[in-house]
Design a protein around this motif. Structure first.
Motif, mmCIF file in Angstrom:
data_model
loop_
_atom_site.group_PDB
_atom_site.id
_atom_site.type_symbol
_atom_site.label_atom_id
_atom_site.label_comp_id
_atom_site.label_asym_id
_atom_site.label_seq_id
_atom_site.Cartn_x
_atom_site.Cartn_y
_atom_site.Cartn_z
ATOM 1 N N GLY A 13 -3.124 17.093 -4.381
ATOM 2 C CA GLY A 13 -3.840 17.145 -2.873
ATOM 3 C C GLY A 13 -3.697 15.528 -2.412
ATOM 4 N N MET A 14 -4.017 15.368 -1.330
ATOM 5 C CA MET A 14 -3.931 13.776 -0.851
ATOM 6 C C MET A 14 -5.246 13.001 -1.695
ATOM 7 S SD MET A 14 -1.415 13.224 0.917
ATOM 8 C CE MET A 14 -1.319 12.116 2.309
ATOM 9 N N ASP A 15 -6.260 13.823 -1.916
ATOM 10 C CA ASP A 15 -7.486 13.228 -2.557
ATOM 11 C C ASP A 15 -6.966 12.717 -3.768
ATOM 12 O OD1 ASP A 15 -10.156 12.210 -2.044
ATOM 13 O OD2 ASP A 15 -10.505 13.642 -3.988
ATOM 14 N N GLU A 19 3.110 16.311 4.080
ATOM 15 C CA GLU A 19 4.483 16.648 4.434
ATOM 16 C C GLU A 19 5.349 15.136 4.604
ATOM 17 O OE1 GLU A 19 7.007 20.081 6.494
ATOM 18 O OE2 GLU A 19 5.993 18.559 7.995
ATOM 19 N N ARG A 20 4.749 14.368 5.358
ATOM 20 C CA ARG A 20 5.636 13.039 5.228
ATOM 21 C C ARG A 20 5.529 12.128 4.169
ATOM 22 N NH1 ARG A 20 9.034 10.532 5.604
ATOM 23 N NH2 ARG A 20 9.226 8.467 6.113
ATOM 24 N N LEU A 21 4.516 12.134 3.338
ATOM 25 C CA LEU A 21 4.413 11.772 1.927
ATOM 26 C C LEU A 21 5.303 12.407 1.021
ATOM 27 C CD1 LEU A 21 3.078 9.586 0.151
ATOM 28 C CD2 LEU A 21 1.409 11.298 -0.501
ATOM 29 N N VAL A 22 5.795 13.637 1.152
ATOM 30 C CA VAL A 22 6.547 14.392 0.381
ATOM 31 C C VAL A 22 8.103 13.879 0.686
ATOM 32 C CG1 VAL A 22 7.426 16.595 -0.359
ATOM 33 C CG2 VAL A 22 5.015 16.469 -0.252
ATOM 34 N N GLU A 23 8.369 13.768 1.833
ATOM 35 C CA GLU A 23 9.638 13.377 2.425
ATOM 36 C C GLU A 23 9.864 11.904 1.909
ATOM 37 O OE1 GLU A 23 10.789 14.112 6.766
ATOM 38 O OE2 GLU A 23 8.711 14.305 7.017
ATOM 39 N N ALA A 24 9.042 10.981 1.975
ATOM 40 C CA ALA A 24 9.106 9.778 1.597
ATOM 41 C C ALA A 24 9.367 9.626 -0.032
ATOM 42 C CB ALA A 24 8.036 8.864 1.903
ATOM 43 N N TYR A 25 8.817 10.498 -0.405
ATOM 44 C CA TYR A 25 9.025 10.608 -2.205
ATOM 45 C C TYR A 25 10.275 10.940 -2.423
ATOM 46 C CZ TYR A 25 9.006 13.957 -6.126
ATOM 47 O OH TYR A 25 9.311 14.802 -7.072
ATOM 48 N N LEU A 26 10.693 11.895 -1.726
ATOM 49 C CA LEU A 26 11.985 12.216 -1.988
ATOM 50 C C LEU A 26 13.149 11.381 -1.552
ATOM 51 C CD1 LEU A 26 11.478 16.297 -1.028
ATOM 52 C CD2 LEU A 26 11.951 15.371 -3.327
ATOM 53 N N GLU A 27 12.755 10.749 -0.561
ATOM 54 C CA GLU A 27 13.812 9.838 0.055
ATOM 55 C C GLU A 27 14.002 8.593 -0.901
ATOM 56 O OE1 GLU A 27 12.388 8.476 3.887
ATOM 57 O OE2 GLU A 27 12.936 10.143 4.841
ATOM 58 N N ALA A 43 0.792 -1.102 0.041
ATOM 59 C CA ALA A 43 0.024 -0.189 0.203
ATOM 60 C C ALA A 43 0.758 1.262 -0.029
ATOM 61 C CB ALA A 43 -0.776 -0.025 1.124
ATOM 62 N N ALA A 44 1.860 1.217 0.858
ATOM 63 C CA ALA A 44 2.791 2.365 0.726
ATOM 64 C C ALA A 44 3.524 2.633 -0.625
ATOM 65 C CB ALA A 44 3.924 2.164 1.944
ATOM 66 N N GLU A 45 4.047 1.632 -1.330
ATOM 67 C CA GLU A 45 4.611 1.545 -2.625
ATOM 68 C C GLU A 45 3.497 2.000 -3.794
ATOM 69 O OE1 GLU A 45 7.713 0.978 -3.683
ATOM 70 O OE2 GLU A 45 8.068 1.229 -1.396
ATOM 71 N N ARG A 46 2.136 1.693 -3.427
ATOM 72 C CA ARG A 46 1.188 2.284 -4.407
ATOM 73 C C ARG A 46 0.915 3.698 -4.284
ATOM 74 N NH1 ARG A 46 -3.259 -1.685 -2.941
ATOM 75 N NH2 ARG A 46 -4.486 0.055 -3.563
ATOM 76 N N ALA A 47 1.029 4.099 -2.924
ATOM 77 C CA ALA A 47 1.028 5.689 -2.642
ATOM 78 C C ALA A 47 1.981 6.370 -3.126
ATOM 79 C CB ALA A 47 0.926 5.612 -0.923
ATOM 80 N N LEU A 62 -6.094 3.677 -2.907
ATOM 81 C CA LEU A 62 -6.270 3.379 -1.486
ATOM 82 C C LEU A 62 -7.288 4.348 -1.146
ATOM 83 C CD1 LEU A 62 -2.259 3.706 -0.627
ATOM 84 C CD2 LEU A 62 -3.731 1.731 -0.657
ATOM 85 N N SER A 63 -7.762 3.820 0.068
ATOM 86 C CA SER A 63 -8.949 4.845 0.600
ATOM 87 C C SER A 63 -8.143 6.038 1.377
ATOM 88 C CB SER A 63 -9.750 4.180 1.811
ATOM 89 O OG SER A 63 -8.786 3.713 2.863
ATOM 90 N N LEU A 64 -8.926 7.241 1.632
ATOM 91 C CA LEU A 64 -8.145 8.213 2.086
ATOM 92 C C LEU A 64 -7.681 7.897 3.667
ATOM 93 C CD1 LEU A 64 -7.436 11.100 1.349
ATOM 94 C CD2 LEU A 64 -9.529 11.826 2.286
ATOM 95 N N LYS A 65 -8.413 6.995 4.386
ATOM 96 C CA LYS A 65 -8.137 6.816 5.721
ATOM 97 C C LYS A 65 -6.884 5.762 5.736
ATOM 98 C CE LYS A 65 -9.746 3.861 9.550
ATOM 99 N NZ LYS A 65 -10.742 3.145 9.880
ATOM 100 N N ARG A 66 -6.666 4.975 4.750
ATOM 101 C CA ARG A 66 -5.773 4.210 4.661
ATOM 102 C C ARG A 66 -4.265 4.961 4.237
ATOM 103 N NH1 ARG A 66 -2.392 0.992 6.631
ATOM 104 N NH2 ARG A 66 -1.422 -0.650 5.429
ATOM 105 N N LEU A 67 -4.350 5.842 3.290
ATOM 106 C CA LEU A 67 -3.488 6.792 2.982
ATOM 107 C C LEU A 67 -2.944 7.490 4.046
ATOM 108 C CD1 LEU A 67 -1.698 7.898 0.571
ATOM 109 C CD2 LEU A 67 -3.657 9.657 0.234
#
Length: 192
Positions: free
Chosen positions: A33-35, A56-64, A12-16, A43-48
């Motif tokens: 946006g997150m939507d 911001e955490r998603l952006v960090e993970a994307y850059l990492e 799920a994290a990889e898909r996101a 993924l559901s918004l809840k799961r995301l």
């Protein structure tokens, strides 16, 4: 049971992250946006938000994640060459291929810093980590070629300038121009 749950979470994290990377890189971080990430990832918004409690955490993970792949691909290309000086110039060959790719939208870290560097310490930190690692890689290549660290720093700046210029002009030519400048620097440094 825990292994299956961990695998599902990783998937799920990889898909996101796949969706985030594609959208953030093509359209910009602030415009997505997150939507939209939810819709693209399936993924559901809840799961995301369970996986990434804030954008911001998603952006960090994307850059990492992008950093690890970007630096690995660059090193694989550079290390194909045996001659230490040729390895330095191979940076620009690789950049030229990247700049010519149809999905090239500039440097993800320069873009992220331009959008969020002034307002997001975690994003600014990820950008600095990437740029520091790249600079250290280039200065290490210079050292392995028995060239001064200052030459590595200059080559790093040529590469950074080529990235910004290629994004603005939409052409891979800055890689060739920067490579020529790097060759001149190496030649001038070698001169007795």
């Amino acid at each position: 049971m825990e292994t299956a749950a961990a695998g599902t979470a990783a998937s799920a994290a990889e898909r996101a992250l796949d969706a985030a990377e594609r959208l953030f890189y093509q359209q910009g971080i602030q415009s997505v946006g997150m939507d939209r990430i939810r819709a693209e990832s399936g993924l559901s918004l809840k799961r995301l938000y369970q996986l990434f409690p804030a954008k911001e955490r998603l952006v960090e993970a994307y850059l990492e994640r992008r950093d690890a792949r970007w630096r690995r691909d660059l090193a694989e290309h550079v290390e194909r060459h045996e001659d230490p000086e040729r390895r330095i110039l191979a940076i620009f060959d690789w950049l030229g291929e990247w700049f010519a790719a149809p999905d090239f939208h500039g440097c993800a870290w320069i873009n992220a810093y331009g959008e969020l560097g002034a307002t997001s310490d975690p994003v600014a930190r990820q950008v600095r980590l990437h740029k520091t690692a790249f600079k250290e890689y280039v200065t290490d290549l210079a050292a392995r070629a028995d060239l001064p660290e200052s030459l590595g720093e200059q080559v790093f700046l040529l590469a950074e300038g080529a990235m910004a210029t290629a994004a603005i002009t939409g052409t891979p030519a800055p890689a060739t121009q920067a490579s020529r400048a790097a060759r001149l620097l190496i030649t001038a440094t070698r001169r007795p």
